[in-house]
Motif scaffolding. Structure first.
Motif, PDB file in Angstrom:
ATOM      1  N   UNK A 155      39.282  -2.703  -3.676  1.00  0.00           N
ATOM      2  CA  UNK A 155      37.914  -2.392  -3.241  1.00  0.00           C
ATOM      3  C   UNK A 155      37.110  -1.783  -4.396  1.00  0.00           C
ATOM      4  N   UNK A 156      37.774  -0.875  -5.129  1.00  0.00           N
ATOM      5  CA  UNK A 156      37.066  -0.178  -6.209  1.00  0.00           C
ATOM      6  C   UNK A 156      36.833  -1.124  -7.391  1.00  0.00           C
ATOM      7  N   UNK A 157      37.913  -1.772  -7.832  1.00  0.00           N
ATOM      8  CA  UNK A 157      37.776  -2.630  -9.016  1.00  0.00           C
ATOM      9  C   UNK A 157      36.926  -3.863  -8.695  1.00  0.00           C
ATOM     10  N   UNK A 158      37.074  -4.359  -7.459  1.00  0.00           N
ATOM     11  CA  UNK A 158      36.317  -5.564  -7.081  1.00  0.00           C
ATOM     12  C   UNK A 158      34.946  -5.256  -6.509  1.00  0.00           C
ATOM     13  N   UNK A 159      34.534  -3.984  -6.499  1.00  0.00           N
ATOM     14  CA  UNK A 159      33.240  -3.565  -5.897  1.00  0.00           C
ATOM     15  C   UNK A 159      33.065  -4.204  -4.529  1.00  0.00           C
ATOM     16  N   UNK A 160      34.053  -4.014  -3.673  1.00  0.00           N
ATOM     17  CA  UNK A 160      34.046  -4.706  -2.388  1.00  0.00           C
ATOM     18  C   UNK A 160      33.261  -3.930  -1.325  1.00  0.00           C
ATOM     19  N   UNK A 161      31.956  -4.025  -1.444  1.00  0.00           N
ATOM     20  CA  UNK A 161      31.045  -3.438  -0.462  1.00  0.00           C
ATOM     21  C   UNK A 161      30.042  -4.518  -0.086  1.00  0.00           C
TER      22      UNK A 161
END
Ligand code: GDP
Ligand code: IMO
Ligand code: MG
Length: 431
Positions: free
Chosen positions: A296-302
């Motif tokens: 989520x953090x590395x892939x900017x999963x928002x």
């Protein structure tokens, strides 16, 4: 590019990177068509250092001289449409684009958004699972379409038709709001003024998308159909009821985009190198611990539409193989391979365990999918940053093995790999 008519679909639960892939492919096509969904979609394109998020406009908009079509399968939020068009205004030199909005597309009215929220609230009050919709009124608008009550783009420019249809809807929704939800009925005059204003704004773009696409096809043009959402969110083939209300699979292009199935040359399925899902519903490979946090953090999963954190997990080959079958995918684009760099190990789901038995096929029962436990194969990770790779040979051996493993498991070639969000962060391996 040899394929004249291509359909691009999400092969997972949406947000696979469809927008950025359409932007790359649009270099070589003449017409880009959105065929279903509405402003629940959020397709990100990063080009020349600028980030664009398309909710309704086709992701081919950044190229000059492309015809972009919003097909009759869409549900349009006119305010969103206008704000996206306005957002393109600062760079008129690159937006010399023709845009056609189908007369047959349906209009999302304010009462649809309200009904979306009320029906999610009612699910929650009943103690059931909410769907976790985007709140954009998508489901209720499609309900009206199939109930043959809907207001179409063509009605916005026809005062008599608009009045008649709006009266029927105000009457219908008034009863639902007052009697079921204890809410005030919608106001006819207010809605009529709004709809007439929308009609004036949309009028220059309205056209017959079916004839437009047929003319382009007959003239030998290259046409790309851009799917929204993804296979597992398809109303027929997804994890019902945790789905959207339209046909996201390739067959949806034939209906909402008006292309005869026999005219389709190629179906491209876009898949992340791992999986994400926004909203509720089964997600067999979900990782709720440190791996999920890392992705989520590395892939900017928002979510780009709602800002919600996306649920993250390992790549699910059972689901991907299902997507390949349902849409007849004959080329895969693998995005976000760069996000897997640096992990201590990499897993891929190769089967589901259900009721003590192993299955390699995605079950058609949503209840069964909810009970599926993933069976993993662990692959060797790689540590190198791959964001600068521009050819398959630039990738570390273990990353190439990962790609080959997916190709073998799906029997489909991977034609493009994403190693970063920008236009240039792409490895073309064969289209
Ligand atoms: P769509 O709805 O399928 O168009 O996908 P979204 O735009 O909602 O989400 C995909 C996100 O991943 C966006 O923020 C993209 O900029 C980003 N993205 C797409 N491909 C890649 C890639 O290969 N690598 C990285 N790091 N980011 C990517
Ligand atoms: P793109 O095109 C990811 C999800 C919502 C919810 C369910 C139903 O960007 O891939 P809806 O508002 O459609 O009634 O919500 O579908 N959903 C998406 N998830 N990407 C999308 O679009 C989505 N559009 C809807 O989160 O679970
Ligand atoms: Mg998205």
């Amino acid at each position: 590019m040899s394929s004249r008519v291509q359909v691009l679909v999400g092969a997972q639960w949406g947000d696979e990177g469809k927008g950025r892939v359409v932007d790359v492919l649009a270099r070589d096509v003449d017409v880009v068509v959105r065929y279903q969904g509405g402003a629940n979609a959020g397709h990100t394109v990063i080009a020349d250092g600028r980030t664009h998020v398309f909710h309704l406009l086709p992701s081919g908009m950044l190229y000059p001289n492309r015809t972009c079509v919003i097909g009759s399968g869409l549900v349009i939020d006119p305010d969103q449409f206008k704000s996206e068009l306005n957002g393109l205004d600062p760079q008129p030199e690159s937006i010399n684009t023709r845009l056609v909005v189908s007369y047959g597309a349906h209009i999302v009215m304010p009462y649809h958004k309200k009904l979306d929220a009320l029906s999610e609230g009612a699910r929650s009050q009943r103690g059931g699972s909410v769907i976790g919709t985007t709140g954009r009124g998508i489901g209720p608008c499609y309900v009206d379409k199939y109930a043959r009550l809907g207001i179409r783009a063509e009605d916005l420019v026809s005062p008599s038709s608009l009045k008649e249809k709006l009266r029927a809807n105000v009457d219908d929704k008034g009863k639902i709001f007052e009697k079921i939800y204890g809410e005030p009925a919608p106001d006819f005059d207010e809605l009529y003024a709004l709809a007439a204003k929308w009609g004036k704004m949309l009028a220059p773009y309205l056209g017959d998308s079916t004839l437009e696409i047929d003319a382009a096809y007959s003239a030998g043009k290259n046409i790309l159909f851009e799917g929204a959402q993804g296979t597992m969110l398809d109303v027929d083939h997804g994890t019902y009821p945790f789905v959207t209300s339209s046909s996201c699979v390739a067959g949806g292009a034939a209906i909402g985009g008006a292309i005869g199935p026999g005219r389709i040359d190629k179906v491209i399925g876009v898949s992340k190198a791992y999986c994400t899902r926004v909203g509720s519903g089964p997600f067999p490979t979900e990782e709720t611990g440190s791996v999920g946090d890392h992705l989520r953090k590395k892939g900017s999963e928002f979510g780009v539409t709602t800002g919600r954190p996306r649920r993250c997990g390992w790549l699910d080959l059972v689901a991907l193989n299902y997507a390949v079958k349902v849409s007849g995918i004959n080329s895969i684009v693998l995005t976000k391979l760069d996000i897997l760099s640096g992990l201590d190990d990499i897993k891929v789901c190769v089967a589901y365990k259900m009721g003590g038995k192993e299955y390699s096929a995605f079950p058609s029962s949503a209840t069964m999918i909810g009970q599926a436990e993933p069976v993993y194969k662990t692959l060797t990770p790689w540590k190198e940053d791959i964001s600068g790779a521009r050819a398959f040979g630039d990738l570390p051996e273990k990353a190439r093995d990962y790609v080959r493993f997916i190709e073998e498991a799906t029997s489909v070639k991977i034609g493009m790999i994403g190693v970063g969000p920008g236009r240039e962060d792409t490895i073309i391996t064969g289209f």
